[in-house]
Each structure stands twice: as structure tokens, then as C-alpha cells.
Scaffold this motif. Structure first.
Motif, PDB file in Angstrom:
ATOM      1  N   GLN A 266       0.840  -1.188   0.000  1.00  0.00           N
ATOM      2  CA  GLN A 266       0.000   0.000   0.000  1.00  0.00           C
ATOM      3  C   GLN A 266       0.882   1.246   0.000  1.00  0.00           C
ATOM      4  O   GLN A 266       1.806   1.362   0.804  1.00  0.00           O
ATOM      5  CB  GLN A 266      -0.903   0.015   1.240  1.00  0.00           C
ATOM      6  N   CYS A 267       0.578   2.174  -0.890  1.00  0.00           N
ATOM      7  CA  CYS A 267       1.450   3.347  -1.040  1.00  0.00           C
ATOM      8  C   CYS A 267       0.738   4.675  -0.798  1.00  0.00           C
ATOM      9  O   CYS A 267       1.393   5.706  -0.717  1.00  0.00           O
ATOM     10  CB  CYS A 267       2.078   3.345  -2.431  1.00  0.00           C
ATOM     11  N   HIS A 268      -0.553   4.720  -0.704  1.00  0.00           N
ATOM     12  CA  HIS A 268      -1.307   5.915  -0.270  1.00  0.00           C
ATOM     13  C   HIS A 268      -0.942   7.185  -1.035  1.00  0.00           C
ATOM     14  O   HIS A 268      -0.211   8.024  -0.515  1.00  0.00           O
ATOM     15  CB  HIS A 268      -1.106   6.126   1.227  1.00  0.00           C
ATOM     16  N   PRO A 269      -1.439   7.415  -2.232  1.00  0.00           N
ATOM     17  CA  PRO A 269      -2.443   6.577  -2.897  1.00  0.00           C
ATOM     18  C   PRO A 269      -1.796   5.502  -3.755  1.00  0.00           C
ATOM     19  O   PRO A 269      -0.608   5.588  -4.078  1.00  0.00           O
ATOM     20  CB  PRO A 269      -3.185   7.591  -3.781  1.00  0.00           C
ATOM     21  N   GLY A 270      -2.613   4.536  -4.115  1.00  0.00           N
ATOM     22  CA  GLY A 270      -2.182   3.495  -5.033  1.00  0.00           C
ATOM     23  C   GLY A 270      -1.520   2.319  -4.355  1.00  0.00           C
ATOM     24  O   GLY A 270      -1.129   2.367  -3.178  1.00  0.00           O
ATOM     25  N   ILE A 271      -1.387   1.232  -5.116  1.00  0.00           N
ATOM     26  CA  ILE A 271      -0.725   0.029  -4.638  1.00  0.00           C
ATOM     27  C   ILE A 271       0.216  -0.484  -5.716  1.00  0.00           C
ATOM     28  O   ILE A 271       0.099  -0.141  -6.887  1.00  0.00           O
ATOM     29  CB  ILE A 271      -1.734  -1.079  -4.268  1.00  0.00           C
TER      30      ILE A 271
END
Length: 278
Positions: A266-271
Motif C-alpha cells: 500500500q502506497c497511499h495513494p495506489g498500490i
């Protein structure tokens, strides 16, 4: 001439669907007769075919390789833009590239279309190298593949009209990384294009010959495949990743049933998906 969707019988449409899935993996839904009619109408008229069945019969003949290539080109969707969805490229710059301190970086853009994705990746690499010199070892390569031959030729040229260049690309990057050829044409600078190798590839075929990669971008293409074919491709992509390598998928795509192969980051936003050892 195939003038309307009414001229495609259910049996004929079924035969063409089976053929298309067999040769390139694209799985058409039950109600796409209008799409086939609009994309293949000129080919059918030129070949003097009144029914889609005649086209399928012709495609099955070995001497019609050029016609097969033309049909696949026509049925392939090539919607793309610069830095599509934004966050995958942010993740690449901020999360992935700082970890790539070993051998020269290798990235695969598995559905490169007209070149916006691999060239966007090249720009991210260039920006990262300028901001953090010495982190990446020299010699990074981007392998860009697609099944559509005429699109690959376009991508290799690296030239875009004003409308295409403006889709997702800010004026700062446009001025920094493109040369203006005339009032309506821009060409990507050679130091960015020189790290990109464009190749023809059908994802249903083996891609082991491409070698191992640190990162794979396979975005907005698996949605056209069946579940079984999608999982087969993703397993083989796992085998093409170096240990701990990263896989980027499209925003509407997700891994299913492959938790033994990839973990979600999880990268916050996106993965992004990280390859697990096997």
C-alpha cells in the motif's frame, strides 16, 4: 460489404470471438458485434467479404499472415496518455527506484501502445537520476512490448502531434524532454528514447526470452483476457521478475488467487505488487 451489426450472425460472431481469443487472448463479450463491425468494416469491404465467417476462413490460411496482423491491429485498443493515473509513476520515483541500487535497472512495459508509458518511465528515471545522482547504476533499460505492429512503429519514432503531446504532459516536461519539429509535431529527446527497446510480443506466447526485470508495468491490458489466461500471464510475469521485483497493474485490475506469488504494498495513494520468493 459488412454494413451493420445485423450482418454478423450469432454463429459468425461466435467464430470470430473464438479466433481472436485463440490468437491474442482478447475475450470479447456477448454484445460487441457493433465493435467488430466498426473496426473491421474497411477490411471486409476491401476483401469483398459479405460475412464475418469468410474473414475467419481466410485468417485460418497460413498464407494470410499479413491479414491476420491487420485484423489484430484493428481489434487492439490503444488508448493511452502520459503518466496515466499519475500515482504509479509517483510510486516508481519515491518507493521503487530508491531500492534499485544493485545491477543496472531493467523495466518492462508490457503493453506499450504508442509509447507514452515507456517514455513516461524514462522521464521518471531521468528526473530521479538528476535529483539523486549515483543511486542507480548506469545502463538502465526499458523493454517496451506490444502486439500491435503499426503502433510499435509509431512508438519507435517517438513523434507526437500537439493533441497527443498535451494529454497528461505538463509544459515543463514537454519543454525539457521534447524537441519541436514543426508547428504541430514534437519528438522525444534521444537520451530518453535511447534507453527504450521496442519489441513485438503476444502475451499469450512465452516471454522468457526477454530476461529478468526489476519492475513490470502491465497496465490496462489484462482486463481484455479471461480469468485463466490472466492468471497464467501473471504467474509467468512473476517468473520474469527478479526476487523482490515490483508489478504495476491498471487501476481497474487486481490480483486474484495469486497471494502465493505477490504481496500487496500500500502506497497511499495506489498500490504495487511485490514478488514473493518461490
Amino acid at each position: 460489404m459488412l454494413s451493420s451489426t445485423n450482418t454478423i450472425t450469432p454463429a459468425g460472431y461466435g467464430r470470430f470471438r473464438e479466433y481472436l481469443q485463440k490468437v491474442c487472448g482478447i475475450s470479447l463479450s456477448d454484445n460487441k458485434q457493433y465493435l467488430v463491425a466498426s473496426r473491421l468494416g474497411k477490411i471486409l469491404e476491401r476483401e469483398n467479404f459479405s460475412k464475418i465467417e469468410q474473414l475467419v476462413d481466410a485468417l485460418d490460411r497460413p498464407m494470410n499472415a499479413k491479414l491476420k496482423e491487420e485484423v489484430i491491429n484493428a481489434m487492439t485498443t490503444n488508448e493511452t496518455l502520459w503518466f496515466r493515473d499519475t500515482h504509479p509513476f509517483t510510486i516508481l520515483r519515491e518507493k521503487v527506484l530508491p531500492e534499485m541500487t544493485g545491477a543496472p535497472l531493467r523495466i518492462w512495459s508490457a503493453a506499450s501502445s504508442t509509447g507514452q508509458e515507456p517514455y513516461s518511465i524514462s522521464m521518471v528515471i531521468e528526473e530521479f537520476k538528476n535529483a539523486r545522482p549515483g543511486v542507480l547504476k548506469p545502463g538502465e533499460r526499458i523493454v517496451a512490448t506490444d502486439i500491435c505492429t503499426n503502433i510499435l512503429q509509431h512508438a519507435k519514432q517517438g513523434e507526437y502531434d500537439s493533441l497527443a503531446i498535451a494529454r497528461g504532459l505538463g509544459p515543463d516536461l514537454q519543454g525539457r524532454y521534447f524537441d519541436k519539429l514543426d508547428d504541430s509535431t514534437w519528438k522525444i529527446k534521444s537520451h530518453l528514447s535511447s534507453r527504450v527497446d521496442f519489441k513485438y510480443l503476444n502475451l499469450i506466447d512465452s516471454f522468457a526470452g526477454l530476461g529478468k526485470f526489476d519492475v513490470i508495468f502491465c497496465r490496462n491490458v489484462l482486463i481484455y483476457f479471461t480469468v485463466d489466461l490472466k492468471q497464467d500471464i501473471l504467474r509467468r510475469m512473476h517468473a520474469s521478475l527478479k526476487p523482490g521485483g515490483y508489478l504495476f497493474l491498471g487501476g481497474s485490475e487486481a490480483l486474484s488467487g495469486l497471494s502465493d506469488y505477490f504481496e500487496i504494498v500500500q502506497c497511499h495513494p495506489g498500490i504495487v505488487y511485490k514478488a514473493k520468493p518461490r
